[in-house]
Write an enzyme that holds these catalytic residues in place. Sequence first.
Site, short mmCIF file in Angstrom:
data_model
loop_
_atom_site.label_atom_id
_atom_site.label_comp_id
_atom_site.label_asym_id
_atom_site.label_seq_id
_atom_site.Cartn_x
_atom_site.Cartn_y
_atom_site.Cartn_z
N ARG A 53 0.80 -1.24 0.00
CA ARG A 53 0.00 0.00 0.00
C ARG A 53 0.83 1.28 0.00
O ARG A 53 0.43 2.29 -0.57
CB ARG A 53 -1.01 0.00 1.16
CG ARG A 53 -0.45 0.17 2.52
CD ARG A 53 -1.50 0.04 3.61
NE ARG A 53 -1.78 -1.35 3.93
CZ ARG A 53 -0.91 -2.20 4.45
NH1 ARG A 53 0.33 -1.81 4.71
NH2 ARG A 53 -1.22 -3.44 4.71
N THR A 110 16.75 6.86 10.64
CA THR A 110 18.08 6.31 10.91
C THR A 110 18.44 5.27 9.86
O THR A 110 18.54 4.09 10.15
CB THR A 110 18.15 5.66 12.32
OG1 THR A 110 17.23 4.56 12.35
CG2 THR A 110 17.82 6.64 13.42
N GLU A 163 6.94 -4.42 13.67
CA GLU A 163 7.06 -4.95 12.29
C GLU A 163 6.10 -4.22 11.37
O GLU A 163 6.42 -3.90 10.24
CB GLU A 163 6.76 -6.45 12.29
CG GLU A 163 7.02 -7.14 10.95
CD GLU A 163 5.82 -7.18 10.00
OE1 GLU A 163 5.99 -7.66 8.87
OE2 GLU A 163 4.72 -6.71 10.37
N GLU A 215 16.15 -2.76 13.10
CA GLU A 215 17.06 -2.07 14.01
C GLU A 215 18.00 -3.08 14.69
O GLU A 215 19.18 -2.82 14.86
CB GLU A 215 16.28 -1.27 15.06
CG GLU A 215 15.38 -0.17 14.47
CD GLU A 215 16.11 0.77 13.52
OE1 GLU A 215 17.25 1.18 13.85
OE2 GLU A 215 15.58 1.08 12.44
N GLU A 246 20.57 -4.08 12.12
CA GLU A 246 21.56 -3.02 11.91
C GLU A 246 22.51 -2.91 13.10
O GLU A 246 23.70 -2.65 12.94
CB GLU A 246 20.85 -1.69 11.64
CG GLU A 246 20.15 -1.69 10.27
CD GLU A 246 19.28 -0.46 9.98
OE1 GLU A 246 18.85 -0.31 8.83
OE2 GLU A 246 19.02 0.33 10.92
N GLY A 294 4.03 -20.01 6.42
CA GLY A 294 2.73 -19.85 7.05
C GLY A 294 1.63 -20.39 6.16
O GLY A 294 1.81 -20.53 4.95
N TYR A 334 -7.72 -8.86 6.78
CA TYR A 334 -6.34 -8.41 7.01
C TYR A 334 -6.31 -7.02 7.65
O TYR A 334 -6.90 -6.08 7.11
CB TYR A 334 -5.65 -8.42 5.65
CG TYR A 334 -4.22 -7.98 5.56
CD1 TYR A 334 -3.25 -8.47 6.43
CD2 TYR A 334 -3.83 -7.11 4.56
CE1 TYR A 334 -1.93 -8.09 6.30
CE2 TYR A 334 -2.51 -6.72 4.41
CZ TYR A 334 -1.57 -7.20 5.30
OH TYR A 334 -0.26 -6.81 5.17
N SER A 338 24.50 -6.68 -29.66
CA SER A 338 25.78 -6.32 -30.27
C SER A 338 26.40 -5.07 -29.65
O SER A 338 27.45 -4.60 -30.08
CB SER A 338 25.58 -6.12 -31.77
OG SER A 338 24.52 -5.20 -31.95
N HIS A 363 21.75 -7.59 -1.39
CA HIS A 363 21.82 -8.94 -1.96
C HIS A 363 21.61 -8.84 -3.47
O HIS A 363 20.68 -8.18 -3.92
CB HIS A 363 20.74 -9.81 -1.32
CG HIS A 363 21.02 -11.28 -1.35
ND1 HIS A 363 20.94 -12.02 -2.50
CD2 HIS A 363 21.38 -12.15 -0.37
CE1 HIS A 363 21.22 -13.30 -2.22
NE2 HIS A 363 21.50 -13.40 -0.93
N GLY A 378 6.94 -3.90 -3.69
CA GLY A 378 7.09 -3.99 -2.24
C GLY A 378 7.16 -5.42 -1.77
O GLY A 378 8.23 -5.92 -1.48
ZN LIG Z 1 2.53 -9.37 10.23
#
Ligand SMILES: [Zn+2]
Length: 752
Positions: free
Chosen positions: A215, A278, A433, A442, A445, A532, A544, A613, A701, A711
Amino acid sequence: MQDEEKLIPSPEGNKKRTGWLAQNVWKAICTLALVIYLFTSLGHNSAANLADVETEGLGVASPLEKSFLTALDENLAGNWSEKYTSVPHLAGQGIELVDWTVKKFQEYGLETATESFDIYLNYPVENGLSLLREGKNGSVVEYRATLKEDALPDDPTTGGEDLIPAFHGYSASGNVTAEYVYVNYGTKEDFELLKNLKFDFAGKIAIVRYGKIFRGLKVKFAQEAGCVGVLIYSDPGDDFYQEAKGDKAYPNGPARNPSSLQRGSVQFISEMPGDPTTPGYPSQGDVERADPFDRIPSIPSLPISFKEVTPILRKLNGHGFNATKVGGEKWVGGLKGFDYWTGPAPSYSLNLYNNQSYDIRPIYNVYGNITGTDSSEGYILIGNHRDAWIKGGASDPNSGSASMLEVIRAFHELQLQGWKPRKTIVFASWDGEEYALLGSTEFGEKYADDLQANCLAYLNVDVSVSGKQLNIGASPFLNQVLTESLHLVAYPFGGTLFDHYFKKYEKFGILGSGSDYTVFQEHLGIASVDMGFDSSRDDPVYHYHSNYDSFHWMSTMGDPGFKLHNALSRYLGLVALKLTERKVIPTEVKSYATELELYFQALLTRVPDKWMSIPTGGCHRTISSALANLEAEFKKFVTNADAFDVRANALQAEWDVSGSLPFWRRIALHYKIKGLNYKLRYLERRFLHHKGLDGRSWFKHIVYAAGRDTGYKGFAFPGLKEALDDDDVYRFTKWLRIIRRKMKDLNDDYEI
Ligand SMILES: [Zn+2]
Ligand SMILES: *[C@@H]1O[C@H](CO)[C@@H](O)[C@H](O)[C@H]1NC(C)=O
Ligand SMILES: *[C@@H]1O[C@H](CO)[C@@H](O)[C@H](O)[C@H]1NC(C)=O
Ligand SMILES: *[C@@H]1O[C@H](CO)[C@@H](O)[C@H](O)[C@H]1NC(C)=O
Ligand SMILES: *[C@@H]1O[C@H](CO)[C@@H](O)[C@H](O)[C@H]1NC(C)=O
Ligand SMILES: *[C@@H]1O[C@H](CO)[C@@H](O)[C@H](O)[C@H]1NC(C)=O
Ligand SMILES: *[C@@H]1O[C@H](CO)[C@@H](O)[C@H](O)[C@H]1NC(C)=O
C-alpha cells in the site's frame, strides 16, 4: 548477543579471504580446548544427544524429532492466541504482552532479554472524511463517513473503548479538500495508463483499491503523479466469497464484513525498512536523525471500507473515463449500483482530514535463547513479530506468536529430557514490524557484525495461519531442511505437508519483502525462510489488518481447533532441529546453483535483440558475449556445487559411523567438517554487493530484494531485472559485471 566476538567477514574483496584465514587459525587455536572437551565427553551423551548421529532418511524422524513431535501432541496454541489478542498491541504499546512474553520465555527455560529502540513513528489522533457537493450557496456536506468498523456482539474484541482507529502507519497529517479520481489498484502501470490518456492528477485525491502491491507504494505513485491525498479501500470483487454472490458476511458466513477496513503502513518499504530517520544504523538514544522525507509519504491517506466508499465512487459514474475503456475488466471491481469511472465528477469533492501525532517512541523486542553445546558453530535465529494494527491480530501476527511459543514449549520438553542443541537457538519476539519491520531491522543493523559472523539462518513466521494453504518463501540454501521436514508433518486435511505443498507449487517461493526476514536475507546476507498457512481463494475471507482478524474469527472460521497452528509449529521446530543438530550444515549448494541458473535463463529471454551487439566496455566485447560468459559461470557453479555436495554428504556419512574410530581420527574428521561448514556458513554472504542496488543501497543482496515497484513480491537478480524494466543498457552491463565477478569468485572457491 552484543557480547559475541566481532568476526565479521567483510562482504567483498580479497581482504575478506585473508580475514577468514586469520580467523580460521585463531578459531582453531581457541577452540582446541573445547574440541577436546567435546570428544572426551562423547561417551556420556544422553539418548537424545545421540539422535543426531542417526541417518535421517526422507520421512523418517530421528528419536529427537519424534520426542519433539510428541511434545506437540498437546496443543496450547489456542490458549496463546487468546492471550495475545486480548489487549491492543500497536508498536510500542501492549506492555502487558511484552511482560507476558518474557514470563513465558523464562518459564520454558530460555535465557531472556528485552531491548528497546527509539523510533520515529505516528499514533492516530483524529480522522474525517466528507463528501461535499458544490451548490449555489457554496459546498454542503452530502455524506460523512464514520471510518469505523461495526462492533459485533459475537466478537468481543470488535467493540469497547480501546479500539484502534482507521489510519495508516507513517501517513502524513493533512486536511485537504479536492476533487477525487479512481485509479484501480494504484500500481505504477495503473497510473501510467491514465497518464498516457493525458489524465490530470494534479491536486486530486486518488481512490485506489487494495491488492497487487504494497500500500505504501500506491501512496508513493499517487504522490509522484501530483495527487494531494489517497483513500485505499477493500473491493469485494477481489474476494472469492461475496455477498453479491449470495454468501453471508462475517460473523454469519465467509464473506467480507462490509464495514471492514485495512489499516497498515504506507512507508516506502522497497526503498528501505526500519526507522526512516536512521537509515542503515540502529535508532537508540540520541543518534543523529535524517529527514525521512524520501522514505515516507508527504500526502495524507486513509483506509476505508467498501460500504463507506460506495456512495463516493457512485458519484463518479459517467465522469472521466469509463474504467473498462482504460484498462479492461481488470479495472472494474465488484461494487454494485454504478459502473466504475475514473472521474472527477463536476461539483463533487472530498474533504480528507488526517491528524497523526509523530514522536520518537520506544518499541520492545524480546529475545530468548537456548545455548548450544558447540558455540563455534554459530546460532540460528527464529522470529515472529508481536505488534498488531488492532486489538486482536489473531492471524497477523499472533497466529505466528502462538506457533512459535509452542515450539519453545516443546523444546523445553526436550531440554527436560536432557537435550541441548548443538548450535545455539535464539528466539525473537519483534515489535514494530507493522510500521516498517522496525524491531528486526534495528536489531539487524545493530548486531550486523555478530549476525554476519555467527548467524547461520533466520526462520521467520509472521502469520502462521490466515487460511489453509501452506506458503514457503526461502533462500535455496534452506531447500534441503525445508523439504525433508515437509515429509514429517501431517497436513490436518489429509496427507503430509509435502503432498499438500507440492500439489500446488513446484518449488519454494522467492523472498521479496513485507516481513522481518528482510534485513537478514537482503541486507545482511543470512539465509532466511518465511512460512505460514495463507488464505487462498476459497478460504473464508481473511480480514487483514481489520478488527475482524480476531480470536473469534480464528476459532470459528480461520482455524477451529488450532490444528493448522499446531502443524506449523511442528514444521518450524523440525526445520530448526535439522539445522542445529546435523554435524555438517544441511544444505545442498547445488539447489542454490540450479536456482541461480534458472533465474538467469528467465531474464535472458527478456534481453532485447538490439542490445546483443552493444559493446560492454569490459573485457567481453559485446553484451551477447558477456551473457554467454556469465551463463558458462552459472553452469560451472552447478557442476562445482554438485561435487561439493557429494563431499559434504560423504563427510556426514563418515561422521555418523565415527563412534568407533580412534580418538585422533575423529578429531581430524571434526576439523575437516569444520572447514567445510565454515565455507557453507558464509555462502549466502557471498551474494552481497557492498554498494547495494541502484537507488536503494540498503538492499545489498544481488539475488533477492523487495520488488522495487511491488514492495512485497520479489524478483531474482533485481539489478538486471530493473535495468531491463527501465530499458537501461548501461546499468544492465554494470550488473552483468557485478554478477560475473561474484560467480567467478564462487567458482574459484567451490572448485574441488
Ligand atoms: Zn505481520
Ligand atoms: C543468549 O542469552 C544470553 C543472556 O541473555 C546472552 O548473554 C547471550 O549472548 C545470548 N547468546 C546468543 C547467541 O544470543
Ligand atoms: C488452555 O485452554 C483450555 C480451554 O480454554 C483450558 O481448559 C486449559 O486449562 C488451558 N491450558 C493452559 C495451560 O492454559
Ligand atoms: C441559498 O441561500 C439563500 C440566501 O441565504 C437562501 O435563500 C436559499 O434558500 C439557499 N439555497 C439553497 C439551495 O440552500
Ligand atoms: C479542515 O479544513 C477545512 C477548510 O478547508 C476546515 O473548515 C475544517 O475545519 C478543517 N478541519 C479540521 C478538523 O481542522
Ligand atoms: C462503461 O463500462 C461498462 C462496463 O464496465 C459498460 O457496461 C457501460 O455500458 C460503459 N458505459 C459507457 C457510457 O460506455
Ligand atoms: C491535530 O490534533 C491536535 C490535538 O487535538 C491539534 O492540536 C492539532 O491542531 C491538530 N492538527 C491539525 C492539522 O488539525
